[in-house]
Design an enzyme around this catalytic site. Sequence first.
Site, PDB file in Angstrom:
ATOM      1  N   ASP A 169       4.555   0.642  12.152  1.00 24.55           N
ATOM      2  CA  ASP A 169       3.957   0.159  12.038  1.00 24.55           C
ATOM      3  C   ASP A 169       3.840  -1.261  12.460  1.00 24.55           C
ATOM      4  O   ASP A 169       2.197  -2.252  11.356  1.00 24.55           O
ATOM      5  CB  ASP A 169       3.786   0.274  10.018  1.00 24.55           C
ATOM      6  CG  ASP A 169       3.115   1.586   9.338  1.00 24.55           C
ATOM      7  OD1 ASP A 169       2.979   2.145  10.070  1.00 24.55           O
ATOM      8  OD2 ASP A 169       3.280   1.984   8.266  1.00 24.55           O
TER       9      ASP A 169
ATOM     10  N   ARG B 194      -5.071  10.247   4.120  1.00 32.02           N
ATOM     11  CA  ARG B 194      -3.463  11.618   4.839  1.00 32.02           C
ATOM     12  C   ARG B 194      -2.733  11.205   3.114  1.00 32.02           C
ATOM     13  O   ARG B 194      -2.747  12.548   3.040  1.00 32.02           O
ATOM     14  CB  ARG B 194      -2.327  11.434   5.364  1.00 32.02           C
ATOM     15  CG  ARG B 194      -3.861  10.722   7.156  1.00 32.02           C
ATOM     16  CD  ARG B 194      -2.241  10.929   8.286  1.00 32.02           C
ATOM     17  NE  ARG B 194      -0.979  11.776   8.304  1.00 32.02           N
ATOM     18  CZ  ARG B 194      -1.432  13.161   8.504  1.00 32.02           C
ATOM     19  NH1 ARG B 194      -2.814  13.344   8.870  1.00 32.02           N
ATOM     20  NH2 ARG B 194      -0.403  14.141   7.998  1.00 32.02           N
TER      21      ARG B 194
ATOM     22  N   CYS C 172      -3.600  13.146  13.178  1.00 34.70           N
ATOM     23  CA  CYS C 172      -4.817  11.639  13.071  1.00 34.70           C
ATOM     24  C   CYS C 172      -4.585  11.030  14.507  1.00 34.70           C
ATOM     25  O   CYS C 172      -3.891  11.356  15.736  1.00 34.70           O
ATOM     26  CB  CYS C 172      -4.295  10.933  11.543  1.00 34.70           C
ATOM     27  SG  CYS C 172      -2.748   9.912  11.880  1.00 34.70           S
TER      28      CYS C 172
ATOM     29  N   ARG D 260      -8.749  -0.553   4.741  1.00 34.63           N
ATOM     30  CA  ARG D 260      -7.564   0.459   4.127  1.00 34.63           C
ATOM     31  C   ARG D 260      -6.359  -0.268   3.847  1.00 34.63           C
ATOM     32  O   ARG D 260      -5.396   0.311   2.645  1.00 34.63           O
ATOM     33  CB  ARG D 260      -7.882   1.612   5.130  1.00 34.63           C
ATOM     34  CG  ARG D 260      -8.067   2.282   5.593  1.00 34.63           C
ATOM     35  CD  ARG D 260      -7.236   4.009   6.370  1.00 34.63           C
ATOM     36  NE  ARG D 260      -6.605   4.389   5.468  1.00 34.63           N
ATOM     37  CZ  ARG D 260      -5.252   4.514   6.664  1.00 34.63           C
ATOM     38  NH1 ARG D 260      -5.607   4.326   7.610  1.00 34.63           N
ATOM     39  NH2 ARG D 260      -4.883   4.490   6.219  1.00 34.63           N
TER      40      ARG D 260
ATOM     41  N   LYS E 284       0.746  -1.097   0.357  1.00 34.68           N
ATOM     42  CA  LYS E 284       0.105   0.256  -0.159  1.00 34.68           C
ATOM     43  C   LYS E 284       0.991   1.571  -0.363  1.00 34.68           C
ATOM     44  O   LYS E 284       0.755   2.256  -0.901  1.00 34.68           O
ATOM     45  CB  LYS E 284      -0.547  -0.144   1.153  1.00 34.68           C
ATOM     46  CG  LYS E 284      -1.607   1.344   1.386  1.00 34.68           C
ATOM     47  CD  LYS E 284      -1.885   1.092   2.911  1.00 34.68           C
ATOM     48  CE  LYS E 284      -2.129   1.534   4.334  1.00 34.68           C
ATOM     49  NZ  LYS E 284      -1.595   2.960   4.257  1.00 34.68           N
ATOM     50  N   ASN E 285       1.559   1.065   0.989  1.00 34.34           N
ATOM     51  CA  ASN E 285       2.374   2.761   0.631  1.00 34.34           C
ATOM     52  C   ASN E 285       3.501   2.788   0.418  1.00 34.34           C
ATOM     53  O   ASN E 285       4.190   3.677  -0.708  1.00 34.34           O
ATOM     54  CB  ASN E 285       3.709   2.422   2.405  1.00 34.34           C
ATOM     55  CG  ASN E 285       2.210   3.395   3.434  1.00 34.34           C
ATOM     56  OD1 ASN E 285       0.848   2.728   3.141  1.00 34.34           O
ATOM     57  ND2 ASN E 285       2.807   2.645   4.585  1.00 34.34           N
TER      58      ASN E 285
ATOM     59  N   ARG F 170       1.478  14.661  12.797  1.00 34.56           N
ATOM     60  CA  ARG F 170       1.712  14.281  11.811  1.00 34.56           C
ATOM     61  C   ARG F 170       1.796  15.596  10.550  1.00 34.56           C
ATOM     62  O   ARG F 170       0.935  15.838   9.845  1.00 34.56           O
ATOM     63  CB  ARG F 170       0.783  13.636  11.259  1.00 34.56           C
ATOM     64  CG  ARG F 170       0.396  12.487  12.193  1.00 34.56           C
ATOM     65  CD  ARG F 170       0.063  11.057  11.382  1.00 34.56           C
ATOM     66  NE  ARG F 170       0.787  10.511  10.054  1.00 34.56           N
ATOM     67  CZ  ARG F 170       0.206   9.538   9.511  1.00 34.56           C
ATOM     68  NH1 ARG F 170      -1.021   8.513   9.825  1.00 34.56           N
ATOM     69  NH2 ARG F 170       1.226   8.832   8.419  1.00 34.56           N
TER      70      ARG F 170
END
Length: 432
Positions: A314, A100, A124, A407, A22-23, A129
């Site tokens: 994470d 974001r 968040c 997500r 995802k990132n 952030r």
Amino acid sequence: MDRLKIKGGKQLNGQIYISGAKNAALPLICASLLTDEVVTLTNMPLLSDIISMNALLEQLGTKIESRDEIIDGNACKNYTYLTKEFSSLVAPYDYVRKMRASYYALGPLLARKGYIELSLPGGCAIGARPMDIHLSALEQMGANIEIKNGYVIASVDKRLKGTHLVFNIASVGATCNVMMAAVLADGITIIENAAREPEIGDLAAMLNDMGAKISGIGTSVLRIEGVEKLHGTIHKVIPDRIEAGSYAVAAAITRGKIELINAQAETLQTPIKILRQAGVKIEEKPQSIVVDARGCKLVGQDLMTDYYPGFPTDLQAQFLTLMLTAEGASMITETIFENRFMHVPELLRMGANINVHGHASAIVRSVDKLYGAPVMATDLRASFALVLAGLIAEGETIVNRIYHLDRGYEKLEQKLRSVGADIERINNKEEE
Ligand code: UD1
């Protein structure tokens, strides 16, 4: 809102396919804005964050086509992006509020069109952030930045100018955004103290395939020589190291054995080291990682999150949960975000023994048992930690607010069921 129902106590065994990251995918999608030719991204995970980013690009004028494909035995998506003309240069609040990472539109739009209005993301659940590093770097490259009505209005006359930047924090987001801006800038940009996460390497590799001139990839000093134009490309997204690390913990916490197909061991060296020290057997193969905790008595480990190649923030919540099943005490220290122990109060409700000290560290002590409970999480990775707790808890755990999980974890319940978990998604409508 959907929920997950988990009946704990099953040992997990088998194979899990690791999806595209995802990132990595999110900045890659935005990098397609840098060219008026077609960019094709393969091995894309089907996640709500990807759908949100696609919606933002469509709003900006990108034509997107998608098709299903199978890569390395895994069903995934293939998307093509074509942005001939922009129909808007605004990334509105409703998109940024949902995700974001919408701020990745900033660098590309400023570089290609010299203008963007981007709703500023607020804080968040895990922390404040801010975007100060992104904005200050772009200002140093010649952009005019104004904050008005919750929006950043960024503009530049002609082209951004290459310059020498020194980041005070090795920010992943700022490194990606500034790199995307610098590829079309006039002259050479140096980023010192750049983030070194593998997802940044993936973005740099694709940009170079599009005609960019980036060197120093994988190091903390990036050198970007601006070019006039980029062209289209086809790019395969790297496997998701955080998803792989999360399922590695699922194997370890249930004392099972899971082969993580497509996982790249070289991107997970610090978590693998901690798992090995705790007593889990790990086999690193060219195309997979085998995590074997059958019959293992785990020993508690201290860990501290850090920038890559340090321990990823994470994976902090997942490893903290694992340490509940390891002998002795473990000290977990969070250094990247200021509010990342939100899963702890929910774990305490399941019978965990954890003491949080301030915002930075937690002492985790082993417990004989966790007990199923209704729980809810405030962010993506914390939600996975609650799923892990549910997998070993006595009785039934209901995880609420699973839109967080959707997500970032593709086909979560299917993947866990395929290795033996008793987990199902409850749709509220079905219940009524
Ligand atoms: C990315 C990841 C996220 C991961 C994080 C750290 C994506 C979409 N998200 O988030 O999953 O947890 O990296 O590995 O890839 N900071 C500032 N000013 C800035 C930018 C950042 O103070 O302008 C601070 C942040 O508040 C945070 C730290 O720097 O405390 C690291 O943030 P950063 O690396 O930018 O994380 P993200 O890119 O937001």
